[in-house]
Design an enzyme around this catalytic site. Structure first.
Site, PDB file in Angstrom:
ATOM      1  N   GLU A  24      40.946  37.564  30.540  1.00 36.30           N
ATOM      2  CA  GLU A  24      42.196  37.200  31.229  1.00 36.30           C
ATOM      3  C   GLU A  24      42.458  35.704  31.139  1.00 36.30           C
ATOM      4  O   GLU A  24      43.588  35.275  30.905  1.00 36.30           O
ATOM      5  CB  GLU A  24      42.129  37.649  32.699  1.00 36.30           C
ATOM      6  CG  GLU A  24      43.403  37.330  33.468  1.00 36.30           C
ATOM      7  CD  GLU A  24      43.332  37.735  34.925  1.00 36.30           C
ATOM      8  OE1 GLU A  24      42.277  38.236  35.366  1.00 36.30           O
ATOM      9  OE2 GLU A  24      44.347  37.538  35.633  1.00 36.30           O
TER      10      GLU A  24
ATOM     11  N   GLU B 107      51.713  39.631  37.263  1.00 36.63           N
ATOM     12  CA  GLU B 107      50.606  40.357  36.625  1.00 36.63           C
ATOM     13  C   GLU B 107      51.180  40.997  35.363  1.00 36.63           C
ATOM     14  O   GLU B 107      51.941  41.966  35.421  1.00 36.63           O
ATOM     15  CB  GLU B 107      50.067  41.444  37.561  1.00 36.63           C
ATOM     16  CG  GLU B 107      49.336  40.911  38.785  1.00 36.63           C
ATOM     17  CD  GLU B 107      47.869  40.542  38.513  1.00 36.63           C
ATOM     18  OE1 GLU B 107      47.433  40.606  37.338  1.00 36.63           O
ATOM     19  OE2 GLU B 107      47.173  40.191  39.483  1.00 36.63           O
TER      20      GLU B 107
ATOM     21  N   HIS C 196      48.900  35.924  35.694  1.00 41.83           N
ATOM     22  CA  HIS C 196      47.690  36.753  35.621  1.00 41.83           C
ATOM     23  C   HIS C 196      47.907  37.935  34.688  1.00 41.83           C
ATOM     24  O   HIS C 196      49.041  38.279  34.326  1.00 41.83           O
ATOM     25  CB  HIS C 196      47.318  37.279  37.017  1.00 41.83           C
ATOM     26  CG  HIS C 196      46.752  36.219  37.898  1.00 41.83           C
ATOM     27  ND1 HIS C 196      45.411  36.099  38.163  1.00 41.83           N
ATOM     28  CD2 HIS C 196      47.369  35.207  38.562  1.00 41.83           C
ATOM     29  CE1 HIS C 196      45.209  35.060  38.954  1.00 41.83           C
ATOM     30  NE2 HIS C 196      46.384  34.494  39.218  1.00 41.83           N
TER      31      HIS C 196
ATOM     32  N   HIS D 289      42.504  31.960  36.583  1.00 43.70           N
ATOM     33  CA  HIS D 289      41.116  31.986  36.095  1.00 43.70           C
ATOM     34  C   HIS D 289      40.877  30.902  35.035  1.00 43.70           C
ATOM     35  O   HIS D 289      41.799  30.290  34.535  1.00 43.70           O
ATOM     36  CB  HIS D 289      40.742  33.369  35.576  1.00 43.70           C
ATOM     37  CG  HIS D 289      41.212  34.460  36.497  1.00 43.70           C
ATOM     38  ND1 HIS D 289      40.550  34.791  37.656  1.00 43.70           N
ATOM     39  CD2 HIS D 289      42.325  35.247  36.471  1.00 43.70           C
ATOM     40  CE1 HIS D 289      41.228  35.760  38.286  1.00 43.70           C
ATOM     41  NE2 HIS D 289      42.313  36.044  37.585  1.00 43.70           N
TER      42      HIS D 289
HETATM   43 ZN   LIG Z   1      43.853  37.405  37.640  1.00 43.45          ZN
END
Ligand SMILES: [Zn+2]
Length: 188
Positions: A24, A149, A83, A10
């Site tokens: 994020e 993640e 992420h 992102h």
């Molecule tokens: Zn993400």
């Protein structure tokens, strides 16, 4: 010399997951830069691919599809997509493409996952597992690719850690060390 592409998930107009006052895109940007910094004495070329650096209004599609394309163009040896999760859970998980099950990419991921989890366990962070998925960044990259993640932005306990600079620094340290071990990086 190994060429490693870091993809901070992102950026630009795409904040990624949002929660507890965190975006994020900001957490992943910080992590990627710290990982790069920690690898600077190693024989490796670490490239952060972040579309919003060239286009502050990069879209969700730009953020998703441009980094794998750039990594392929750069002939990277390894791709790590960073992420932060959301959606009501807690903990850490890693992904490789479903077609990589049992292959070298999977083994590299296992080394990285183990290293990171050993650190996170000290904070009581849950291991959600080593997973397989057909994510675009894993599918479109020509080199071994792993997506991590790191905790849940919408979990209050996880978010406290994500706001803690010493925790983030330690996490970046373990990601970097995981890459050193997994890829056999030597001091430069
Ligand atoms: Zn993400």
């Amino acid at each position: 010399m190994k060429r490693i592409v870091l993809d901070p998930g992102h950026g630009g107009a795409d904040p990624g997951a949002v929660g507890n006052g965190l975006l994020e895109k900001q957490v992943t940007w910080m992590l990627a830069n710290k990982v790069k910094e920690k690898l600077k004495r190693m024989k490796a070329e670490v490239i952060i691919v972040q579309p919003s650096c060239g286009n502050p209004r990069s879209t969700k599609d730009d953020e998703l599809y441009l980094p794998p394309r750039d990594a392929n163009r750069l002939g990277a040896d390894f791709y790590l997509s960073i992420h932060v999760n959301a959606g009501g859970g807690t903990g850490f998980e890693s992904f490789v493409h479903q077609n990589s099950q049992g292959k070298d990419t999977d083994k590299l991921r296992n080394v990285l996952h183990r290293q990171v989890m050993a650190y996170l366990a000290k904070y009581g962070i849950v291991d959600r597992g080593k997973k397989y998925a057909n994510f675009a960044v894993l599918r479109l990259t020509n080199m071994p690719a792993v997506l991590i993640e790191c905790l849940f932005i919408d979990n209050a306990k996880d978010a406290v850690l994500l706001k803690d600079q010493s925790f983030i620094d330690g996490l970046a340290n373990e990601i970097a060390y995981g890459l050193i071990v997994a890829l056999g990086l030597q001091r430069g």
